[in-house]
Design a protein around this motif. Structure first.
Motif, PDB file in Angstrom:
ATOM      1  N   ASP A   1      -5.173  74.000  29.768  1.00 56.97           N
ATOM      2  CA  ASP A   1      -5.448  72.688  30.354  1.00 56.97           C
ATOM      3  C   ASP A   1      -6.029  71.706  29.346  1.00 56.97           C
ATOM      4  N   TYR A   2      -6.833  72.197  28.406  1.00 54.17           N
ATOM      5  CA  TYR A   2      -7.461  71.295  27.439  1.00 54.17           C
ATOM      6  C   TYR A   2      -6.484  70.841  26.358  1.00 54.17           C
ATOM      7  N   PHE A   3      -5.624  71.721  25.911  1.00 55.70           N
ATOM      8  CA  PHE A   3      -4.663  71.417  24.850  1.00 55.70           C
ATOM      9  C   PHE A   3      -3.287  71.919  25.276  1.00 55.70           C
ATOM     10  N   PRO A   4      -2.613  71.183  26.174  1.00 55.78           N
ATOM     11  CA  PRO A   4      -1.382  71.676  26.791  1.00 55.78           C
ATOM     12  C   PRO A   4      -0.251  71.976  25.811  1.00 55.78           C
ATOM     13  N   GLY A   5      -0.225  71.288  24.678  1.00 55.62           N
ATOM     14  CA  GLY A   5       0.857  71.497  23.727  1.00 55.62           C
ATOM     15  C   GLY A   5       0.651  72.666  22.788  1.00 55.62           C
ATOM     16  N   TYR A   6      -0.511  73.284  22.812  1.00 57.24           N
ATOM     17  CA  TYR A   6      -0.800  74.372  21.877  1.00 57.24           C
ATOM     18  C   TYR A   6      -0.208  75.678  22.400  1.00 57.24           C
ATOM     19  N   GLY A   7       0.359  76.451  21.492  1.00 58.61           N
ATOM     20  CA  GLY A   7       0.992  77.706  21.879  1.00 58.61           C
ATOM     21  C   GLY A   7       2.351  77.464  22.505  1.00 58.61           C
TER      22      GLY A   7
ATOM     23  N   ASN B   1       3.008  80.784  17.035  1.00 61.15           N
ATOM     24  CA  ASN B   1       2.655  80.592  18.437  1.00 61.15           C
ATOM     25  C   ASN B   1       1.149  80.361  18.436  1.00 61.15           C
ATOM     26  N   ASP B   2       0.766  79.106  18.361  1.00 64.14           N
ATOM     27  CA  ASP B   2      -0.595  78.734  17.963  1.00 64.14           C
ATOM     28  C   ASP B   2      -1.550  78.662  19.156  1.00 64.14           C
ATOM     29  N   HIS B   3      -1.901  79.832  19.669  1.00 61.02           N
ATOM     30  CA  HIS B   3      -2.888  79.915  20.744  1.00 61.02           C
ATOM     31  C   HIS B   3      -3.554  81.285  20.679  1.00 61.02           C
TER      32      HIS B   3
END
Length: 499
Positions: free
Chosen positions: A39-45, A169-171
């Motif tokens: 929710d905080y960084f929707p585009g990450y991962g 896959n950056d999460h």
């Protein structure tokens, strides 16, 4: 960690991305989601696959910040995958999937790949990405996390850095092992995670090879390139200890070494509190320029020289090494759960202060409680739900540590250590949420802790004195002289805001 790079984007953009990030159903045919659903960084991962290993091969020229790389990703599709995303910001030259050329497009940090054939769910897949660029010139959404220095660079940051030097896959949900190989001009040093397996020189270039064999979140992988004095010896429990100090530290070299060389002692101390050290190596790197924060890179935290301007600073060494358990081994399931990282790493400094005789945890709690009046804005940030713009705020650290101490006051020393050790043992190499921690705390202590956690983590305002909130009457009295540890802890935490 202390101080991260700027956070971002508008609420409208976040909501739009979140809609796109809805993951496909397992077993369905289709593209993977372009986000991990944070929710905080929707585009990450990303969705649709799990990574097990990264092989990163780089060639870096410090004089012009030119980076050329080939990254091979070993992954397993979690659905029948017709297309997928990687998080990557540098210019991409080619992509191969299972050996065959693949179509791709790039927008910001989203690299969308369409393989020539769909990837079956559960199959072995390899993605090979070739790229080339100047990382310090690449800006996405106002963010440029790559740090160029006068003698090299630092790929260090949170929550974003990976996309500026390798596709991923950056999460934190998708951890993997790493082989990192960096060729640099002879006479230049390269530091990274884990163990230095081999160095080789050819035609004026030296290749440094590093390997970490434990699951690692992408933002915790790092490289430091430049002129460093490197020391390799035996650390705690017979593990390799690698420390590195910029050759440009000048008069700060002494206090930096007096601090970071205590890492084995700190690791042994933390192991006594938290349980077995979860990784295969230890150490640290101290830069002389380019950064004003510290980061808990797995096995090898990185420290700004600024932490040592007033002399030795073991608090920051304790903080970053405590993250090896809270943050690295057990990572946040989403970034909203950041209290699980920073609250416990900050409280580790309080444990250290007690052991060193520079102030008990209760004295520190009383000091910080009394130092922030009830109308102080400090009490308006919720450690359990800080919001994307306040993920690394002072309250997450200091109010976060106070929350841990309040829990200690309610359940007792023995129960607190049992809760912590059980958490890091059961969640080893995975992720966790605040709600899972609360449930475990109640189960292990046998106490109802709703009022405690709701008050400290999710309610604005200064928590009132009371048995259920863990706030003793002593906290309302301003100490005549704060504990000795306060000065070092405050200097350390001040760098969070000094930017």
């Amino acid at each position: 960690m202390f101080r991260r790079h700027g956070l971002r984007a508008t609420a409208a953009a976040c909501c739009a991305t979140a809609l796109l990030a809805t993951p496909a159903l397992a077993g369905s045919d289709g593209p993977g989601a372009p986000g991990a659903g944070d929710d905080y960084f929707p585009g990450y991962g990303n969705g649709g696959y799990d990574v097990s290993h990264y092989d990163i091969q780089l060639r870096y020229q410090p004089t012009d910040d030119h980076l050329r790389g080939t990254t091979t990703i070993v992954a397993k599709p979690t659905q029948n995958l017709t297309a997928f995303n990687l998080d990557f910001a540098l210019p991409t030259k080619s992509v191969r999937v299972n050996g065959a050329p693949a179509q791709f497009s790039q927008d910001g940090t989203e690299l969308t790949v369409t393989p020539s054939e769909a990837l079956p769910e559960g199959s072995l897949a390899t993605f090979v990405v070739e790229y080339e660029g100047v990382p310090s010139t690449v800006e996405v959404d106002g963010i440029k996390p790559w740090i160029r220095t006068s003698d090299g660079a630092l790929a260090v940051g949170e929550p974003e850095i990976a996309a500026w030097w390798f596709p991923s896959n950056d999460h934190p949900r998708d951890k993997a092992t790493f082989d990192i190989s960096v060729a640099v001009p002879d006479g230049t040093e390269v530091l990274s995670n884990g163990v230095n397996t081999k160095n080789a020189s050819l035609a004026g270039w030296t290749t440094w090879q590093w390997r970490t064999t434990k699951p690692t979140a992408t933002y915790l992988a790092f490289i430091g390139v430049g002129q460093y004095e490197i020391s390799t010896k035996t650390g705690a429990f017979g593990q390799p200890l690698v420390t590195a100090y910029s050759e440009n530290l000048g008069e700060l070299a002494g206090p930096a070494k007096a601090s970071v060389e205590r890492t084995p002692e700190v690791v042994e101390f933390l192991t006594g509190l938290l349980g077995e050290y979860p990784f295969e190596a230890q150490g640290g790197l101290v830069s002389s320029e380019g950064m004003n924060f510290a980061l808990e890179n797995q096995t090898r935290p990185t420290y700004s020289h600024r932490f040592f301007r007033n002399g030795a600073n073991t608090s920051v060494v304790v903080h970053e090494n405590a993250h090896q358990w809270f943050g690295d081994s057990v990572s946040v399931d989403t970034w909203r759960n950041i209290w699980l990282n920073e609250g416990f790493a900050s409280y580790a400094e309080w444990f250290w202060s007690e052991a060193q005789g520079t102030g008990t945890a209760q004295e520190l709690f009383d000091h910080y409680y009394a130092s922030h009046p009830a109308d102080d804005p400090f009490w308006q940030t919720l450690p359990g739900e800080p919001g994307a713009e306040e993920v690394f705020s002072k309250a997450v650290y200091d109010r976060g540590a106070m929350t841990v101490h309040a829990l200690r006051n309610v359940v007792g020393d023995e129960a607190l250590l049992d809760i912590i050790r059980t958490w890091v043992s059961e969640k080893r190499y995975s992720t966790g949420t605040i709600e899972e921690f609360i449930a475990l705390a109640e189960q292990r202590s046998g106490k109802q802790l709703d009022e405690l956690f709701n008050t400290w983590l999710f309610t604005k305002g200064r928590p009132p004195v009371g048995e259920a909130t863990g706030v003793p009457v002593s906290a309302t009295r301003v100490a005549v002289a704060p504990p000795k540890a306060v000065a070092e802890i405050d200097r350390t935490h001040a760098l969070l805001h000094d930017h």
